[in-house]
Design a protein around this motif. Structure first.
Motif, PDB file in Angstrom:
ATOM      1  N   ILE A   4     -22.364 -29.078  89.260  1.00 41.82           N
ATOM      2  CA  ILE A   4     -22.942 -28.881  87.923  1.00 41.82           C
ATOM      3  C   ILE A   4     -23.708 -30.121  87.470  1.00 41.82           C
ATOM      4  O   ILE A   4     -24.830 -30.029  86.951  1.00 41.82           O
ATOM      5  N   VAL A   5     -23.111 -31.295  87.660  1.00 36.98           N
ATOM      6  CA  VAL A   5     -23.771 -32.537  87.251  1.00 36.98           C
ATOM      7  C   VAL A   5     -25.056 -32.739  88.051  1.00 36.98           C
ATOM      8  O   VAL A   5     -26.076 -33.201  87.517  1.00 36.98           O
ATOM      9  N   PHE A   6     -25.032 -32.386  89.332  1.00 40.79           N
ATOM     10  CA  PHE A   6     -26.240 -32.508  90.160  1.00 40.79           C
ATOM     11  C   PHE A   6     -27.366 -31.663  89.575  1.00 40.79           C
ATOM     12  O   PHE A   6     -28.517 -32.103  89.488  1.00 40.79           O
ATOM     13  N   ALA A   7     -27.030 -30.436  89.165  1.00 39.60           N
ATOM     14  CA  ALA A   7     -28.054 -29.563  88.574  1.00 39.60           C
ATOM     15  C   ALA A   7     -28.574 -30.117  87.259  1.00 39.60           C
ATOM     16  O   ALA A   7     -29.782 -30.108  86.982  1.00 39.60           O
ATOM     17  N   LEU A   8     -27.675 -30.660  86.427  1.00 42.38           N
ATOM     18  CA  LEU A   8     -28.081 -31.193  85.126  1.00 42.38           C
ATOM     19  C   LEU A   8     -28.840 -32.511  85.245  1.00 42.38           C
ATOM     20  O   LEU A   8     -29.516 -32.930  84.302  1.00 42.38           O
ATOM     21  N   SER A   9     -28.733 -33.181  86.386  1.00 45.37           N
ATOM     22  CA  SER A   9     -29.412 -34.472  86.544  1.00 45.37           C
ATOM     23  C   SER A   9     -30.929 -34.338  86.459  1.00 45.37           C
ATOM     24  O   SER A   9     -31.627 -35.328  86.214  1.00 45.37           O
ATOM     25  N   PHE A  10     -31.451 -33.136  86.659  1.00 41.37           N
ATOM     26  CA  PHE A  10     -32.892 -32.933  86.597  1.00 41.37           C
ATOM     27  C   PHE A  10     -33.416 -32.950  85.159  1.00 41.37           C
ATOM     28  O   PHE A  10     -34.622 -32.889  84.937  1.00 41.37           O
ATOM     29  N   LYS A  11     -32.493 -33.013  84.175  1.00 46.33           N
ATOM     30  CA  LYS A  11     -32.898 -33.142  82.776  1.00 46.33           C
ATOM     31  C   LYS A  11     -33.011 -34.600  82.338  1.00 46.33           C
ATOM     32  O   LYS A  11     -33.464 -34.890  81.244  1.00 46.33           O
ATOM     33  N   LEU A  12     -32.564 -35.507  83.196  1.00 43.68           N
ATOM     34  CA  LEU A  12     -32.591 -36.923  82.854  1.00 43.68           C
ATOM     35  C   LEU A  12     -33.993 -37.492  82.987  1.00 43.68           C
ATOM     36  O   LEU A  12     -34.772 -37.053  83.829  1.00 43.68           O
ATOM     37  N   ARG A  13     -34.295 -38.475  82.167  1.00 42.22           N
ATOM     38  CA  ARG A  13     -35.568 -39.173  82.267  1.00 42.22           C
ATOM     39  C   ARG A  13     -35.604 -39.900  83.607  1.00 42.22           C
ATOM     40  O   ARG A  13     -34.703 -40.665  83.953  1.00 42.22           O
ATOM     41  N   SER A  14     -36.649 -39.679  84.363  1.00 40.23           N
ATOM     42  CA  SER A  14     -36.728 -40.224  85.712  1.00 40.23           C
ATOM     43  C   SER A  14     -37.255 -41.656  85.698  1.00 40.23           C
ATOM     44  O   SER A  14     -37.989 -42.055  84.803  1.00 40.23           O
ATOM     45  N   ASP A  15     -36.844 -42.417  86.678  1.00 37.36           N
ATOM     46  CA  ASP A  15     -37.383 -43.754  86.865  1.00 37.36           C
ATOM     47  C   ASP A  15     -37.622 -43.972  88.355  1.00 37.36           C
ATOM     48  O   ASP A  15     -36.955 -43.376  89.187  1.00 37.36           O
ATOM     49  N   ARG A  16     -38.576 -44.822  88.678  1.00 37.81           N
ATOM     50  CA  ARG A  16     -38.952 -45.011  90.079  1.00 37.81           C
ATOM     51  C   ARG A  16     -38.194 -46.154  90.748  1.00 37.81           C
ATOM     52  O   ARG A  16     -38.260 -46.298  91.967  1.00 37.81           O
ATOM     53  N   GLY A  17     -37.503 -46.943  89.981  1.00 36.68           N
ATOM     54  CA  GLY A  17     -36.822 -48.085  90.563  1.00 36.68           C
ATOM     55  C   GLY A  17     -37.790 -49.224  90.811  1.00 36.68           C
ATOM     56  O   GLY A  17     -38.992 -49.121  90.580  1.00 36.68           O
ATOM     57  N   ASP A  18     -37.255 -50.318  91.292  1.00 37.61           N
ATOM     58  CA  ASP A  18     -38.065 -51.505  91.555  1.00 37.61           C
ATOM     59  C   ASP A  18     -37.778 -51.992  92.975  1.00 37.61           C
ATOM     60  O   ASP A  18     -36.782 -52.696  93.220  1.00 37.61           O
ATOM     61  N   PRO A  19     -38.628 -51.616  93.939  1.00 36.36           N
ATOM     62  CA  PRO A  19     -38.380 -51.997  95.339  1.00 36.36           C
ATOM     63  C   PRO A  19     -38.463 -53.496  95.580  1.00 36.36           C
ATOM     64  O   PRO A  19     -38.072 -53.965  96.655  1.00 36.36           O
TER      65      PRO A  19
END
Length: 541
Positions: free
Chosen positions: A184-199
């Motif tokens: 369930i949490v995996f499915a709801l994670s697509f509602k979170l604001r995305s970030d690209r990270g800092d390589p």
């Protein structure tokens, strides 16, 4: 300036709570897993044929994995991106649930909890970072508070649902719930604001090794104080150091590695390099006091959650459902208090709330030490658990909120990693140390009691290994004594004597916890005197 700030907060308050649902359930997932383990102890002891202290290793290794890896996990999240890494570790957590469900030996279960702990090592800082990314102002404070209530809700639901399943079906189906929550949490994670990270972020491997070794040695040392020896090495110790037990040596060396970690981190900061964790979040006495208080709170909770279920299921031979009913007053009160305590933040300072809450936990533990009996459903015992739950629920939310609100957004991951290290190391240490203290106290009490009862002759005592006394049920003790030369009358007397000493040991355990709770008022007195709405802007730090 004031107008701009108000407009900013109003804009933030219109944000949807949908992303927070997933984060709330992620905290529920981790906390439910942890809370389900004590309920499962009796079933694992029976299924795998191992002592309770071995089955409780599942609790210890989970906390060990989180505490050892959470700082590295925080930096990994910053490098890869919080949302992406969050989804990856949810899959790993689901895999750990499958291992628990289909485990054939205790080693499978321990492996499952190592995986769960490794996944939680990233989820813990991810929750704080994602809240900081998705919410501001009052919404952020409410979101942070919800993590405390989620933790308490998980404990309550795990004991209720897990206790029912454990009684009617078995302990394994409990982990179908964690499997479902991960999905369930995996499915709801697509509602979170995305970030690209800092390589460009580099992970300080030397610091990772130093803190990892420190946590492993500290946890192994504390966890084996009883089986290896508190000072002198027992026969069960893997080795000895000039006759000394390796357990206290592990603790001392672990502290040395921990100090080396802080020295190395300070050196990197002084040289302008990126540290594994920015220890500036602990730069002020109030923030350090919050971490100390958090450690004590979680350790006390872990000790109670280990002691009471072990006593009820293993010693009294009662069902997991009985355990859930016995712990319900505590868990329900923690949940309600953790949810409502936020309402008092604008009226009382963190210091005032913390001192009052530690006062409640101290009084409650002393009260329990005097009133607890073999019948956990008595009104005095229920009152004691409720008062303890009020203090505990207020504290778990308060100290975390102090840390988060005192730090700027860019350090949210570092705050989360410190929170995870403190909480999970405290959970592992609280469980391990309380187990060692109880078994040592029980052994000393029984040895002394046997000397005071001539009806149990030395010839009979010599046939029982008093050096390896553990918490066992009356039926198990009777079965052991039936293999000796003991008469039926002697067996009955020995069983009664063991029951008396077990209850006495439990009372002593509560008194020890009360002393720890009282001592915790010292760091609590250093918490901020200001109310959250009077707090200086963390962005200015």
């Amino acid at each position: 300036m004031t107008t701009d700030t108000n407009q900013y907060e109003e804009t933030d308050e219109r944000r949807s709570w949908a992303p927070m649902v997933g984060l709330f359930l992620a905290q529920v997932l981790m906390s439910f897993n942890v809370a389900a383990l004590p309920i499962s102890l009796g079933g694992m002891v029976e299924d795998f044929g191992v002592p309770p202290t071995v089955a409780s290793s599942t609790i210890v290794v989970y906390g060990l994995a989180v505490a050892a890896l959470v700082m590295t996990g925080a930096k990994l999240g910053q490098r890869v991106g919080w949302v992406l890494i969050f989804r990856i570790v949810l899959i790993i957590f689901a895999g750990s649930s499958l291992l628990m469900i289909f485990s054939r030996t205790v080693a499978w279960a321990i492996t499952g909890q190592i995986l769960a702990g490794a996944a939680a090592a990233i989820i813990v800082p991810a929750l704080v970072a994602l809240i900081a990314e998705n919410y501001r102002g009052k919404q952020q404070a409410t979101a942070v508070g919800s993590l405390g209530s989620a933790r308490a809700f998980s404990g309550m639901s795990a004991f209720l649902i897990g206790g029912t399943l454990g009684t009617l079906v078995g302990w394994r189906p409990i982990f179908f719930i964690t499997l479902g929550l991960a999905a369930i949490v995996f499915a709801l994670s697509f509602k979170l604001r995305s970030d690209r990270g800092d390589p460009t972020i580099r992970i300080d491997l030397i610091a990772s090794v130093l803190i990892g070794i420190s946590i492993v040695l500290l946890t192994m040392g504390f966890n084996n104080l009883n089986s290896w020896g508190i000072i002198l090495a027992k026969d069960t110790a893997p080795f000895s150091i000039l006759g000394l037990s390796p357990a206290p040596v592990f603790v001392i060396v672990g502290l040395v590695f921990g100090q080396a970690f802080f020295m190395w981190t300070k050196r990197r900061i002084a040289n302008g390099q990126v540290p594994l964790v920015d220890i500036s979040v602990l730069g002020r006495p109030t923030e350090r006091a919050a971490v100390y208080a958090m450690f004590v709170i979680v350790a006390m909770e872990a000790a109670v959650n280990f002691t009471v279920p072990t006593y009820i299921q293993v010693v009294q031979g009662r069902t997991p459902f009985d355990t859930s009913m016995a712990m319900l007053p505590f868990n329900l009160t923690v949940f309600i208090t953790a949810t409502l305590i936020v309402r008092f933040y604008h009226r009382y300072s963190p210091r005032t709330i913390a001192l009052f809450a530690f006062g409640l936990t101290t009084v409650a533990l002393v009260w329990l030490a005097f009133v607890v009996t073999n019948n956990w459903e008595t009104l005095p015992t229920i009152i004691g658990l409720i008062v303890f739950g009020i203090g505990q629920g207020a504290l778990v939310t308060l100290v975390f909120n102090v840390l988060v609100t005192a730090s700027p957004k860019r350090l949210a991951g570092d705050v989360g990693s410190i929170r995870g290290t403190a909480q999970n190391l405290a959970s592992a240490v609280g469980t391990a140390v309380m187990g060692a203290v109880l078994v040592t106290t029980l052994s000393a009490g029984i040895t002394s009691a046997v000397d005071d009862h001539p009806e149990l002759p030395e010839e009979l005592v010599a046939q029982v290994d008093l050096d390896n006394i553990n918490f066992i049920s009356n039926d198990e003790l009777a079965a052991v004594l039936e293999e000796t030369t003991a008469t039926p009358e002697q067996i009955d007397r020995a069983v009664d004597l063991n029951a008396e000493q077990r209850l006495r040991t439990l009372k002593i355990g509560f008194l020890i916890l009360a002393g720890i709770s009282l001592a915790a008022t010292l760091p609590a007195s250093r918490l901020p005197r200001y109310r959250p709405d009077e707090m200086p802007d963390p962005a200015s730090k």
